[in-house]
Design an enzyme around this catalytic site. Structure first.
Site, PDB file in Angstrom:
ATOM      1  N   HIS A  78     -50.890   1.391   1.047  1.00  0.00           N
ATOM      2  CA  HIS A  78     -51.065   1.706   2.460  1.00  0.00           C
ATOM      3  C   HIS A  78     -52.568   1.716   2.724  1.00  0.00           C
ATOM      4  O   HIS A  78     -53.347   2.229   1.908  1.00  0.00           O
ATOM      5  CB  HIS A  78     -50.452   3.077   2.756  1.00  0.00           C
ATOM      6  CG  HIS A  78     -50.313   3.416   4.205  1.00  0.00           C
ATOM      7  ND1 HIS A  78     -50.268   2.466   5.202  1.00  0.00           N
ATOM      8  CD2 HIS A  78     -50.217   4.614   4.840  1.00  0.00           C
ATOM      9  CE1 HIS A  78     -50.125   3.073   6.379  1.00  0.00           C
ATOM     10  NE2 HIS A  78     -50.108   4.366   6.186  1.00  0.00           N
ATOM     11  N   GLU A 122     -20.352   3.728  19.321  1.00  0.00           N
ATOM     12  CA  GLU A 122     -20.923   2.698  20.181  1.00  0.00           C
ATOM     13  C   GLU A 122     -22.451   2.648  20.087  1.00  0.00           C
ATOM     14  O   GLU A 122     -23.062   1.626  20.402  1.00  0.00           O
ATOM     15  CB  GLU A 122     -20.502   2.919  21.640  1.00  0.00           C
ATOM     16  CG  GLU A 122     -19.028   2.677  21.918  1.00  0.00           C
ATOM     17  CD  GLU A 122     -18.619   1.217  21.738  1.00  0.00           C
ATOM     18  OE1 GLU A 122     -19.511   0.339  21.701  1.00  0.00           O
ATOM     19  OE2 GLU A 122     -17.417   0.947  21.637  1.00  0.00           O
ATOM     20  N   GLN A 131     -43.106   6.116  -3.030  1.00  0.00           N
ATOM     21  CA  GLN A 131     -43.245   4.766  -3.570  1.00  0.00           C
ATOM     22  C   GLN A 131     -43.344   4.742  -5.095  1.00  0.00           C
ATOM     23  O   GLN A 131     -42.977   3.752  -5.734  1.00  0.00           O
ATOM     24  CB  GLN A 131     -44.483   4.083  -2.977  1.00  0.00           C
ATOM     25  CG  GLN A 131     -44.283   3.508  -1.589  1.00  0.00           C
ATOM     26  CD  GLN A 131     -43.398   2.272  -1.576  1.00  0.00           C
ATOM     27  OE1 GLN A 131     -43.293   1.542  -2.549  1.00  0.00           O
ATOM     28  NE2 GLN A 131     -42.741   2.035  -0.437  1.00  0.00           N
TER      29      GLN A 131
END
Length: 350
Positions: free
Chosen positions: A124, A244, A41
């Protein structure tokens, strides 16, 4: 603050319309923001604040890769880049952005650097909420605040550069100065938040640990692997199984969901896809609900925290972690992924 209706629930959010960058600069004009840690961060938040005209310095262990990254990002040793303790002593808002395990090991040294009236800033709630395990108990004469961007550190920076910003939660755990909330909002705007929404340290860490183990990473990786393996077992080629399972999701559908919502996706796909999704979505929901219940209970009880701290403190953790990461990288599914990504038009031109 603006009151926004989120599906029938009114919440207060803060945008740059209510709390402008100019106001943030005014609030922070006499502050020195010391960003402790330049790993995940730290870079995004630090560079965004610097670009927004905030007085920012970095605290990082000398000689390592993160120190060198800070230098390459324009921070100058002895001027805006210092060893951790020196930066912490200089700062008035100390952004404690080391890893969770790093915060634990460095806490006593950092605590000794805090001055009365400083703001101790987290992104956090881990260290504060699980204090019985981390030992992180701030002194009573500082503000304790949180701004938690809802995305990776890289996204904090890239979204800032493209002008979109990133949503962040905010909380005040301890208000010693009487200015804790305005300092929180000012730093939240200064790091480039798209909007800020209120939380608590407890709610932030409970939702974050659940999210990253669940939909954001753990669950996503697990269900991708399950579908890919099923298709391969039934004779589908690696390319078909991966396209997919992953490529169509990440390169097309998830972008549409981000722009318009899942309700829009259900209403704007083929009738075959629509019918299948409506029929099978509840079955997947009900199948994973017990797993999410177990996960949330593990987070609240502190079991997840204990596991993180125990493993991260082991002398051979890095070596064992690399074995786990290499197993994913070298699996057929993600080797196929690397090959598929290389075939994208933008990558073929490189």
């Amino acid at each position: 603050m603006a009151k926004i209706d989120f599906g029938g629930v009114l919440e207060e959010v803060i945008t740059s319309d209510e709390f402008s960058l100019e106001k943030a600069r005014e609030v922070l004009k006499n502050e020195i923001v010391a960003v402790i840690g330049y790993g995940v961060q730290g870079p995004g938040q630090a560079m965004n604040m610097r670009d927004n005209g905030i007085n920012v310095i970095i605290g990082q262990r000398q000689g390592g890769k993160s120190w060198e990254k800070a230098v390459s990002d324009g921070f100058v040793p002895g001027k805006t880049l210092f060893p951790i303790e020196e930066a912490a002593k200089k700062g008035t808002i100390i952004q404690y952005l080391l890893s969770d395990a790093g915060q634990v090991s460095s806490w006593q040294k950092l605590k000794a650097c805090l001055n009365e009236g400083d703001a101790l800033y987290f992104s956090h709630g881990f260290g504060i909420v699980y204090k019985d395990q981390t030992g992180i108990i701030p002194p009573k004469n500082v503000d304790v605040i949180l701004v938690a961007p809802k995305g990776s550190g890289r996204t904090v920076r890239t979204n800032f550069l493209n002008g979109s910003g990133i949503n962040s939660s905010f909380a005040v755990h301890q208000d010693f100065t009487g200015r804790a909330k305005e300092r929180t909002l000012a730093t939240g705007i200064a790091i480039g938040s798209g909007y800020l929404f209120s939380t608590t340290f407890e709610k932030e860490v409970y939702s974050d640990l659940t999210g990253e183990r669940g939909v954001l990473m753990g669950c996503l990786a697990g269900v991708m692997e399950a579908q890919y393996s099923l298709l391969r077992k039934h004779g589908h080629s690696p390319s078909e199984a991966f396209n997919e399972t992953v490529e169509e999701l990440t390169q097309s559908l998830i972008r549409l969901v981000a722009e318009n919502g899942m309700d829009w996706m259900f209403g704007n796909c083929s009738t075959t896809a629509q019918r299948g999704a409506l029929d099978w979505s509840p079955r997947f929901r009900d199948a994973v609900a017990p797993v999410f219940k177990e996960l949330y209970e593990s987070v609240i009880s502190g079991k997840e925290t204990k596991r993180v701290l125990d493993l991260n403190s082991a002398a051979d953790y890095r070596e064992k972690l690399q074995v786990e990461l290499d197993a994913i990288k070298n699996s057929e599914m993600w080797k196929t992924g690397a090959a598929v990504r290389a075939l994208r038009p933008e990558n073929r031109k490189k």
